[in-house]
Design a protein around this motif. Structure first.
Motif, PDB file in Angstrom:
ATOM      1  N   TRP A   1      79.365  54.800  40.738  1.00  0.00           N
ATOM      2  CA  TRP A   1      79.544  54.661  41.851  1.00  0.00           C
ATOM      3  C   TRP A   1      81.020  55.088  42.182  1.00  0.00           C
ATOM      4  O   TRP A   1      81.425  55.683  43.369  1.00  0.00           O
ATOM      5  CB  TRP A   1      79.535  53.383  42.790  1.00  0.00           C
ATOM      6  CG  TRP A   1      79.166  53.261  43.944  1.00  0.00           C
ATOM      7  CD1 TRP A   1      79.092  54.089  44.923  1.00  0.00           C
ATOM      8  CD2 TRP A   1      78.762  51.778  44.752  1.00  0.00           C
ATOM      9  NE1 TRP A   1      78.685  53.629  46.256  1.00  0.00           N
ATOM     10  CE2 TRP A   1      78.734  52.308  46.083  1.00  0.00           C
ATOM     11  CE3 TRP A   1      78.917  50.690  44.633  1.00  0.00           C
ATOM     12  CZ2 TRP A   1      78.411  51.288  46.998  1.00  0.00           C
ATOM     13  CZ3 TRP A   1      78.482  49.625  45.456  1.00  0.00           C
ATOM     14  CH2 TRP A   1      78.299  50.089  46.679  1.00  0.00           C
TER      15      TRP A   1
ATOM     16  N   CYS B   1      79.135  45.824  42.533  1.00  0.00           N
ATOM     17  CA  CYS B   1      77.864  45.660  42.034  1.00  0.00           C
ATOM     18  C   CYS B   1      77.448  44.469  41.895  1.00  0.00           C
ATOM     19  O   CYS B   1      77.915  43.749  40.878  1.00  0.00           O
ATOM     20  CB  CYS B   1      77.503  46.520  40.799  1.00  0.00           C
ATOM     21  SG  CYS B   1      77.749  48.120  40.815  1.00  0.00           S
TER      22      CYS B   1
ATOM     23  N   ASP C   1      76.038  47.034  45.988  1.00  0.00           N
ATOM     24  CA  ASP C   1      74.783  47.521  45.188  1.00  0.00           C
ATOM     25  C   ASP C   1      74.174  46.205  44.623  1.00  0.00           C
ATOM     26  O   ASP C   1      74.554  45.674  44.027  1.00  0.00           O
ATOM     27  CB  ASP C   1      75.354  48.300  43.911  1.00  0.00           C
ATOM     28  CG  ASP C   1      74.474  48.790  43.018  1.00  0.00           C
ATOM     29  OD1 ASP C   1      73.057  48.240  42.997  1.00  0.00           O
ATOM     30  OD2 ASP C   1      74.677  49.607  42.121  1.00  0.00           O
TER      31      ASP C   1
ATOM     32  N   TRP D   1      74.223  54.621  47.475  1.00  0.00           N
ATOM     33  CA  TRP D   1      75.550  54.677  47.527  1.00  0.00           C
ATOM     34  C   TRP D   1      75.914  55.730  48.474  1.00  0.00           C
ATOM     35  O   TRP D   1      76.871  55.525  49.160  1.00  0.00           O
ATOM     36  CB  TRP D   1      75.837  54.940  46.122  1.00  0.00           C
ATOM     37  CG  TRP D   1      75.509  53.970  44.916  1.00  0.00           C
ATOM     38  CD1 TRP D   1      75.243  52.659  45.091  1.00  0.00           C
ATOM     39  CD2 TRP D   1      75.650  54.324  43.690  1.00  0.00           C
ATOM     40  NE1 TRP D   1      75.032  52.176  44.069  1.00  0.00           N
ATOM     41  CE2 TRP D   1      75.306  53.248  42.890  1.00  0.00           C
ATOM     42  CE3 TRP D   1      75.981  55.345  42.752  1.00  0.00           C
ATOM     43  CZ2 TRP D   1      75.487  52.910  41.456  1.00  0.00           C
ATOM     44  CZ3 TRP D   1      75.786  55.305  41.500  1.00  0.00           C
ATOM     45  CH2 TRP D   1      75.546  54.157  40.896  1.00  0.00           C
TER      46      TRP D   1
END
Length: 396
Positions: A94, A139, A170, A68
């Motif tokens: 995040w 994500c 992600d 990240w």
């Protein structure tokens, strides 16, 4: 003996003996010219798994969190605006990382158990006529809630708005277990970890980076040193690393890619779907509710399960560990104590899954849960037995 039991946490995942043997190696000289003979094919293999022919692949000694940080620190500048939805603990973390780096974070809050809100992303992007949003974060698989989101849909929202923002994904708990299409979905940075679908130990962040993101890195002003794309690519071009590499994990990753490709990626994804569906059948037989709100959101790598009112999910998984030496995922953040998670990604078979299902079922029975002992196990057994021919067909 309990250490021989498989784990059912959504990472780190079970490490196959084949990979453990490859990583049980003597120290080698990473500056020797033949290191490139091992290293460069690994980078090419990662591209194949992510379907990322156009990308540059980089391996950093870190967990997914380091991935990240690498994504944002190499491509953004202090004060840049990023757009992200919060719908689980990992999207939340995040967001926190971006805020700590001095970014202007536009957050779309969503009830946990739901997926990334593509329509709300689209509205925010269309409203941003001055293109102040520099990156959009999502994500793919929210590990805390067992929710998968629509990356292709988000790319369409960006394209429909004519928005130039970078797309960061992600994929830590999805890549190498669920289909991921870097090029087709127009991803700019995808982040994976060695400890999930690649079935290795924790310690390596795996990134695929688009040419657009590399261009942004030329003018980005957030500080980075250890995670610098430029340093890594310059060294990689010579078959080397800008510092000491995690050799055992690199060797392991090469063997992991061989295992995935020997099985066939489509078969890997089908195996994960079949195992996940067996877990979902068990949950239904127990009379419990899956955290993901709709079937189209169900993850094939982890299932988060609500416990009944008045029960403590953390006490349940602690009991399962204490009584049987088997680990399950805890609830995190807003769902702490309310859900437990069964991880079924990486090195996982239907037989292993049945172990996890039957063990947590015994633990629930012993703690007085309103379930019928054996019901969930029987439901999963029936499904796995009925679909066994599908596995033979995949192997043929």
């Amino acid at each position: 003996m309990s250490q021989q039991n498989p784990v059912f946490i959504p990472g780190p995942t079970n490490v196959p003996d084949r990979l453990r043997r490859v990583m049980d190696m003597q120290t080698l000289d990473h500056r020797a010219p033949d290191f490139a003979d091992t290293f460069q094919p690994v980078l090419a293999g990662v591209k194949r798994v992510l379907k990322a022919d156009s990308a540059e692949v980089m391996l950093f000694p870190a967990s997914g969190t380091g991935g990240w940080e690498a994504a944002i620190s190499n491509t953004l500048s202090p004060g840049d605006k990023v757009l992200v939805a919060r719908y689980g603990m990992f999207s939340h973390r995040w967001i926190d990382l971006c805020q700590r780096h001095g970014l202007d974070v536009q957050v779309i809050d969503v009830e946990w158990g739901d997926g990334a809100p593509i329509e709300q992303y689209a509205e925010a992007l269309k409203a941003d006529t001055r293109h102040e949003i520099k990156a959009v974060l999502i994500c793919h698989n929210e590990t805390a809630t067992g929710v998968v989101s629509d990356i292709a849909g988000l790319r369409k929202a960006l394209d429909d708005a004519g928005h130039p923002a970078l797309l960061f994904v992600d994929g830590v708990s999805s890549i190498a277990s669920m289909d991921f299409r870097f090029d087709e979905w127009g991803v700019d940075v995808a982040i994976a970890g060695s400890q999930k679908g690649f079935m290795l130990y924790t310690g390596m962040a795996i990134l695929a980076v688009s040419q657009k993101a590399l261009k942004a890195a030329e003018t980005a002003r957030l500080p980075r040193t250890f995670l610098d794309f430029g340093d890594m690519l310059t060294a990689n071009a010579k078959g080397s690393f800008p510092y000491t590499p995690p050799q055992q994990l690199i060797f392991g990753l090469g063997e992991s890619i061989k295992m995935l490709e020997e099985e066939g990626l489509d078969n890997v994804f089908a195996r994960h779907h079949r195992i996940a569906e067996g877990v979902r059948r068990a949950v239904k037989a127990w009379g419990l509710q899956i955290c993901a709100k709709r079937p189209e959101l169900y993850s094939d790598s982890v299932t988060a399960i609500h416990v009944p009112e008045g029960f403590d999910a953390t006490a349940l998984i602690n009991h399962a560990y204490g009584a049987y030496g088997v680990s399950y995922g805890v609830g995190l953040g807003e769902v702490a104590g309310k859900v437990f998670r069964i991880g079924h990604l990486g090195s996982m078979t239907d037989v292993m899954a049945l172990t996890g299902i039957s063990t947590i079922e015994m633990a629930m029975h012993e703690l007085g849960y309103p379930i019928q002992l054996g019901a969930g196990t029987a439901a999963a057994q029936a499904y796995y037995s009925e679909t066994r021919g599908d596995v033979r067909a995949m192997a043929a």
